[in-house]
Design an enzyme around this catalytic site. Structure first.
Site, PDB file in Angstrom:
ATOM      1  N   ARG A  58       0.819  -1.217   0.000  1.00  8.60           N
ATOM      2  CA  ARG A  58       0.000   0.000   0.000  1.00  8.60           C
ATOM      3  C   ARG A  58       0.850   1.264   0.000  1.00  8.60           C
ATOM      4  O   ARG A  58       0.443   2.278  -0.578  1.00  8.60           O
ATOM      5  CB  ARG A  58      -0.918   0.000   1.223  1.00  8.60           C
ATOM      6  CG  ARG A  58      -2.037  -0.993   1.067  1.00  8.60           C
ATOM      7  CD  ARG A  58      -2.942  -0.967   2.257  1.00  8.60           C
ATOM      8  NE  ARG A  58      -4.123  -1.760   2.002  1.00  8.60           N
ATOM      9  CZ  ARG A  58      -4.989  -2.124   2.925  1.00  8.60           C
ATOM     10  NH1 ARG A  58      -4.804  -1.777   4.174  1.00  8.60           N
ATOM     11  NH2 ARG A  58      -6.036  -2.834   2.601  1.00  8.60           N
TER      12      ARG A  58
ATOM     13  N   LYS B 239     -19.855 -14.545   5.321  1.00 14.99           N
ATOM     14  CA  LYS B 239     -21.275 -14.325   5.613  1.00 14.99           C
ATOM     15  C   LYS B 239     -22.094 -13.820   4.434  1.00 14.99           C
ATOM     16  O   LYS B 239     -21.683 -12.903   3.742  1.00 14.99           O
ATOM     17  CB  LYS B 239     -21.386 -13.283   6.733  1.00 14.99           C
ATOM     18  CG  LYS B 239     -20.892 -13.777   8.061  1.00 14.99           C
ATOM     19  CD  LYS B 239     -21.193 -12.723   9.089  1.00 14.99           C
ATOM     20  CE  LYS B 239     -20.784 -13.181  10.468  1.00 14.99           C
ATOM     21  NZ  LYS B 239     -20.781 -12.048  11.395  1.00 14.99           N
TER      22      LYS B 239
ATOM     23  N   GLY C  36     -14.156  -3.010   0.697  1.00 11.46           N
ATOM     24  CA  GLY C  36     -15.454  -2.394   0.983  1.00 11.46           C
ATOM     25  C   GLY C  36     -15.804  -1.337  -0.051  1.00 11.46           C
ATOM     26  O   GLY C  36     -16.947  -1.267  -0.522  1.00 11.46           O
TER      27      GLY C  36
HETATM   28  P1  AMP Z   1     -15.033 -12.285   4.244  1.00  9.33           P
HETATM   29  O1  AMP Z   1     -14.273 -11.334   5.130  1.00  9.33           O
HETATM   30  O2  AMP Z   1     -16.492 -12.255   4.420  1.00  9.33           O
HETATM   31  O3  AMP Z   1     -14.589 -12.191   2.795  1.00  9.33           O
HETATM   32  O4  AMP Z   1     -14.643 -13.741   4.766  1.00  9.33           O
HETATM   33  C1  AMP Z   1     -13.347 -14.231   4.701  1.00  9.33           C
HETATM   34  C2  AMP Z   1     -13.194 -15.333   5.697  1.00  9.33           C
HETATM   35  O5  AMP Z   1     -14.138 -16.354   5.427  1.00  9.33           O
HETATM   36  C3  AMP Z   1     -11.823 -15.979   5.630  1.00  9.33           C
HETATM   37  O6  AMP Z   1     -11.157 -15.729   6.836  1.00  9.33           O
HETATM   38  C4  AMP Z   1     -12.121 -17.448   5.448  1.00  9.33           C
HETATM   39  O7  AMP Z   1     -11.335 -18.285   6.252  1.00  9.33           O
HETATM   40  C5  AMP Z   1     -13.581 -17.570   5.868  1.00  9.33           C
HETATM   41  N1  AMP Z   1     -14.240 -18.715   5.239  1.00  9.33           N
HETATM   42  C6  AMP Z   1     -14.284 -19.019   3.942  1.00  9.33           C
HETATM   43  N2  AMP Z   1     -14.910 -20.185   3.746  1.00  9.33           N
HETATM   44  C7  AMP Z   1     -15.281 -20.645   4.953  1.00  9.33           C
HETATM   45  C8  AMP Z   1     -15.973 -21.812   5.406  1.00  9.33           C
HETATM   46  N3  AMP Z   1     -16.410 -22.732   4.533  1.00  9.33           N
HETATM   47  N4  AMP Z   1     -16.183 -21.949   6.722  1.00  9.33           N
HETATM   48  C9  AMP Z   1     -15.745 -21.007   7.597  1.00  9.33           C
HETATM   49  N5  AMP Z   1     -15.093 -19.877   7.234  1.00  9.33           N
HETATM   50  C10 AMP Z   1     -14.855 -19.700   5.932  1.00  9.33           C
END
Ligand code: AMP
Length: 397
Positions: free
Chosen positions: A41, A203, A378
């Site tokens: 960055r 999520k 974001g």
């Molecule tokens: P996000 O910040 O919403 O993009 O989520 C990223 C996080 O989701 C990462 O730290 C991944 O380890 C987690 N993740 C991805 N797939 C899974 C899964 N099947 N079960 C639990 N966590 C997950």
């Protein structure tokens, strides 16, 4: 949104407040010295900083680092970042002892053309994130010109991204900000079809906005990561102990029915009996056995997603396909990263954004081989959702 580019401003003899994104990871070396662990960055903002200096301006840099919560916290000091910047630019960097106030104002007035001052972490001031008049005015008093080069925080209306900008009549976008906005405009306004989006991560609730808006534009939406299990459960498929958001099942059903055949879900998985690198790992078809949790997409899903990606002319990717931080569950994410590179070679325009997908593509050494790696997760999502970014609005004339 109309705004000026930094090249349109007269910078000679001016004090230029540059909002940069120096929110970089730090590490403690064996000798106990805290240093920058990844300077991507910082390097990304050098073209703007160097341009300001070469144009006869002095550069006053402002950034946040971590979440100190509105108070001075030593471990979030910008001092190690300033030291690293001095090495990268080959110039001395004055680290201001404060963000706003009489002391820093006096230093700003004494700056000669070509000199750099880095302000202390702007989030040491509680008024930064509340966009207070006090911090906005304090920052505005430091400079004659405002330049925003921090695309990653442009979706926040904070004092350093919005309040101060609106108080400094001469303002513009830096090179990095402009490159991000121009690239993402291409995707939001006139993408070549087939247009494929890959959305993963933890999520569904975090990404509803983007999924809904993407569904209006894309030909195919490939879902991975934990959020896939909420969709599968909504379809009545067994998901075992996988992470699901049970209060989002109705919403997932609604999205599935609206999307029809354009939305794709994993058809096989890599599962484990615990959320751990040392757990017992197994492959499963679409139904996940009880007692197991899905932690990555399986080989059949990788193959079917890859064949869709390879037919695309535009691809955007946000969010990992599995728990890529743990080796046994990283294959899906890295395989999709590699497919994106292959699609790029075949002429597709490929964009990756979001902290974890960017980390995955950087770790696999493939970041130079896709069309664009966005510095803002974001901010990119909000742009793709069709929202206007407060940090960009504040640059308007
Ligand atoms: P996000 O910040 O919403 O993009 O989520 C990223 C996080 O989701 C990462 O730290 C991944 O380890 C987690 N993740 C991805 N797939 C899974 C899964 N099947 N079960 C639990 N966590 C997950």
């Amino acid at each position: 949104m109309k705004y000026k580019a930094v090249t349109e401003l007269d910078l000679a003899g001016k004090r230029v407040l540059i909002r940069v994104d120096f929110n970089v990871p730090l590490k403690t070396n064996p000798d106990g010295v805290v240093a920058v662990a990844d300077d991507t960055r910082i390097k990304a903002s050098l073209p703007t900083i160097n341009y300001v200096l070469a144009s006869g301006g002095s550069a006053i840099l402002v950034s946040h680092l971590g979440r100190p919560g509105g108070q001075a916290v030593a471990k979030y000091s910008m001092a190690p970042v300033g030291k690293h910047l001095a090495v990268l630019t080959g110039l001395p960097v004055i680290i201001s002892p404060e963000v706003v106030g009489a002391q820093v104002e006096a230093i700003s007035r004494s700056l000669a053309p070509g000199e750099i001052m880095l302000l202390e972490n702007v989030r040491f001031e509680a008024g930064e994130t509340t966009n207070s008049a006090e911090v906005s005015e304090g920052l505005a008093r430091l400079a004659d010109v405002y330049v925003n080069d921090a695309f990653g925080t442009a979706h926040r209306a904070h004092a350093s991204t919005s309040g101060a900008a609106l108080l400094i009549p001469e303002r513009a976008a830096g090179f990095l900000m402009q490159k991000e906005l121009d690239t993402l405009k291409k995707v939001t306004e006139a993408p070549d079809h087939p247009f494929v989006a890959i959305v993963g991560g933890a999520k569904v609730s975090d990404k509803i906005g983007i999924i809904e808006s993407l569904l209006e534009h894309v030909d195919n939406l490939l879902i991975g990561g934990a959020m896939a299990y909420t969709f599968l459960k909504a379809k009545g498929i067994e998901t075992g102990n996988s992470l699901t958001e049970d209060d989002k099942l109705d919403l997932a059903r609604d999205l599935l029915s609206r999307a029809g055949s354009r939305i794709h879900l994993p058809t096989d998985h890599i599962c484990a009996d615990a959320f751990s690198e040392t757990a017992t790992v197994a492959s499963s078809d679409i139904q996940i056995p009880s007692g197991m949790m899905g932690l990555d997409i399986g080989p059949k899903t990788i193959a079917s997603y890859s064949s869709i990606i390879l037919k695309a002319k535009t691809v955007i990717w946000n969010g990992p396909m599995g728990v890529f931080e743990m080796k046994p569950f990283s294959n899906g994410t890295f395989a999709i990263a590699k497919t994106l590179v292959d699609a790029t070679k075949k002429g597709a325009f490929t964009v990756v954004g979001g902290g974890d997908s960017v980390a995955a593509i950087v770790t696999s050494g493939l970041s130079e081989k896709v069309s664009h790696v966005s510095t803002g997760g974001g901010a990119m999502l909000e742009l793709l959702e069709g929202k206007v970014l407060p940090g960009v609005v504040a640059l308007g004339s």
